[in-house]
Design a protein around this motif. Structure first.
Motif, short mmCIF file in Angstrom:
data_model
loop_
_atom_site.label_atom_id
_atom_site.label_comp_id
_atom_site.label_asym_id
_atom_site.label_seq_id
_atom_site.Cartn_x
_atom_site.Cartn_y
_atom_site.Cartn_z
N PRO A 88 0.82 -1.23 0.00
CA PRO A 88 0.00 0.00 0.00
C PRO A 88 0.85 1.27 0.00
O PRO A 88 0.43 2.29 -0.55
CB PRO A 88 -0.81 -0.11 1.29
N MET A 89 2.03 1.19 0.62
CA MET A 89 2.91 2.36 0.69
C MET A 89 3.50 2.66 -0.69
O MET A 89 3.76 3.81 -1.03
CB MET A 89 4.02 2.12 1.70
N VAL A 131 9.09 2.86 5.04
CA VAL A 131 7.99 2.47 5.93
C VAL A 131 7.81 3.45 7.08
O VAL A 131 6.88 3.31 7.87
CB VAL A 131 8.19 1.06 6.52
N CYS A 132 8.70 4.44 7.18
CA CYS A 132 8.68 5.35 8.33
C CYS A 132 7.37 6.14 8.39
O CYS A 132 6.75 6.44 7.38
CB CYS A 132 9.83 6.34 8.23
N GLY A 133 7.01 6.51 9.61
CA GLY A 133 5.82 7.32 9.79
C GLY A 133 5.90 8.65 9.07
O GLY A 133 4.89 9.18 8.60
N GLU A 158 10.59 15.08 8.61
CA GLU A 158 10.09 14.70 9.94
C GLU A 158 9.27 15.82 10.57
O GLU A 158 9.76 16.96 10.67
CB GLU A 158 11.27 14.41 10.87
N GLY A 159 8.08 15.50 10.97
CA GLY A 159 7.27 16.45 11.72
C GLY A 159 6.66 17.57 10.90
O GLY A 159 5.96 18.42 11.44
N ARG A 170 5.00 11.14 1.31
CA ARG A 170 4.13 10.70 0.20
C ARG A 170 2.99 11.68 -0.07
O ARG A 170 2.80 12.09 -1.23
CB ARG A 170 3.61 9.28 0.48
N ALA A 186 4.75 8.31 5.59
CA ALA A 186 3.29 8.23 5.49
C ALA A 186 2.63 9.57 5.74
O ALA A 186 1.71 9.98 5.03
CB ALA A 186 2.77 7.21 6.49
N ARG A 204 15.72 19.69 17.54
CA ARG A 204 15.58 19.08 16.22
C ARG A 204 16.56 19.73 15.25
O ARG A 204 16.71 20.95 15.25
CB ARG A 204 14.15 19.27 15.70
N LEU A 205 17.19 18.92 14.43
CA LEU A 205 18.11 19.46 13.43
C LEU A 205 17.38 20.45 12.51
O LEU A 205 17.93 21.49 12.14
CB LEU A 205 18.73 18.31 12.62
N ALA A 206 16.15 20.12 12.17
CA ALA A 206 15.40 20.98 11.25
C ALA A 206 15.17 22.37 11.83
O ALA A 206 14.99 23.33 11.07
CB ALA A 206 14.05 20.33 10.93
N ARG A 223 15.74 13.61 5.06
CA ARG A 223 14.72 13.10 5.99
C ARG A 223 14.38 14.10 7.10
O ARG A 223 13.21 14.27 7.44
CB ARG A 223 15.22 11.78 6.61
N HIS A 224 15.40 14.75 7.65
CA HIS A 224 15.10 15.61 8.82
C HIS A 224 14.26 16.82 8.44
O HIS A 224 13.70 17.47 9.32
CB HIS A 224 16.39 16.02 9.53
N MET A 225 14.20 17.14 7.13
CA MET A 225 13.32 18.23 6.69
C MET A 225 11.93 17.71 6.31
O MET A 225 11.10 18.48 5.82
CB MET A 225 13.96 18.98 5.52
N GLY A 257 12.19 8.90 16.33
CA GLY A 257 12.21 9.00 14.87
C GLY A 257 12.62 10.35 14.34
O GLY A 257 12.69 10.53 13.12
N ILE A 258 12.91 11.28 15.23
CA ILE A 258 13.26 12.63 14.82
C ILE A 258 14.79 12.80 14.87
O ILE A 258 15.45 12.37 15.81
CB ILE A 258 12.61 13.68 15.76
N THR A 259 15.33 13.45 13.85
CA THR A 259 16.77 13.72 13.82
C THR A 259 17.06 14.92 14.71
O THR A 259 16.50 16.00 14.52
CB THR A 259 17.23 14.00 12.38
N MET A 281 -0.39 5.19 6.24
CA MET A 281 0.12 3.96 6.87
C MET A 281 1.59 4.16 7.21
O MET A 281 2.34 4.73 6.46
CB MET A 281 -0.05 2.77 5.93
N GLY A 282 2.01 3.69 8.35
CA GLY A 282 3.41 3.84 8.71
C GLY A 282 3.70 3.07 9.98
O GLY A 282 2.94 2.19 10.37
N THR A 283 4.80 3.42 10.61
CA THR A 283 5.14 2.76 11.85
C THR A 283 5.01 3.76 12.97
O THR A 283 5.40 4.90 12.85
CB THR A 283 6.58 2.23 11.80
N PHE A 284 4.45 3.35 14.08
CA PHE A 284 4.22 4.26 15.18
C PHE A 284 4.65 3.58 16.49
O PHE A 284 4.25 2.46 16.75
CB PHE A 284 2.75 4.66 15.25
#
Lengths: 141, 92
Positions: free
Chosen positions: A10-11, A46-48, A118-119, A55, A51, B86-88, A114-116, B13-15, B1-4
């Motif tokens: 699905p991903m 697969v990372c959150g 995240e969140g 994507r 998702a 956070r690096l960001a 990635r770090h840009m 999960g955060i850099t 969908m992902g991992t939590f």
């Protein structure tokens, strides 16, 4: 060991169903990068944050009026050879997943590590990509 | 969908950049915060005794490109942690 293909399907389909071309072998990666023009490469995962941010951000950006010539993706932890081949095209950049790279004639012109991702929400990531599309890609006539 | 993994803390999960009370500054993906320290994955670090770049130059480069993995996993002991962010957040 690669992830279970059924788990990640699905991903993968979230992008491929929107027309993002999956590159699953070294040959497919090399053939894609042998073409001139602009190319978006999504290293999916697969990372959150893939998702929640990467994507959906890519999908939003691909609705913009200015687009790269090709939108492509490899899946980290799944298509190991293809991912290594894709990362070799941006060897100066530390590997991370998910990440996004825009290439022009084989050279990286915009990189979202990635770090840009995240969140950040999808809209922010899309805006970042759209700015890069506007700067480096040619609007379809 | 992902991992939590909601049990790993908000930085899971955060850099992050971990500044220490010593000379080293670490960058890595936070796995969890424990009683022993901050568990980082895919870790790079700056040590002024080993680098030509200043810490600020090193951090700005990392903000733009990410960090190279020198260590697969490293635990920064809590009593050596001076600051975590956070690096960001360091992006201009």
């Amino acid at each position: 060991m690669p992830y279970d293909p059924e788990m990640v399907r699905p991903m993968r389909e979230e992008l491929s169903s929107a027309g993002v071309q999956e590159l699953t072998t070294i040959e497919e990666v090399d053939a894609s990068f042998a073409q001139s023009g602009t190319q978006l490469l999504v290293i999916n995962s697969v990372c959150g944050c893939a998702a929640g941010g990467a994507r959906p951000g890519v999908l939003l950006a691909l609705k913009h009026s200015v687009q790269p010539d090709r939108a492509t993706t490899v899946f980290a932890g799944q298509d190991l050879d293809a991912v290594n081949a894709a990362r070799a095209k941006m060897a100066d950049f530390p590997p991370s997943s998910p990440c996004l790279a825009l290439f022009k004639d084989g050279e990286v012109v915009h990189f979202v590590p990635r770090h840009m991702i995240e969140g950040r929400d999808a809209q922010s990531i899309a805006f970042d990509l759209v700015e890069a599309f506007d700067k480096h890609c040619v609007a379809a006539s | 969908m992902g991992t939590f993994h909601d049990d790993k803390g908000e930085l899971h999960g955060i850099t992050v950049v971990v500044e220490t009370t010593g000379p080293r500054t670490y960058i890595g993906r936070c796995f969890e915060e424990t009683e022993q320290g901050i568990v980082l994955l895919d870790v790079d670090f700056h040590d002024p005794a080993e680098h030509d770049k200043t810490k600020d130059e090193y951090l700005q480069h990392a903000v733009k490109f990410g960090q190279w993995k020198k260590l697969a996993k490293f635990v920064v002991p809590n009593d050596e942690v001076a600051k975590v962010q956070r690096l960001a957040e360091l992006a201009p």
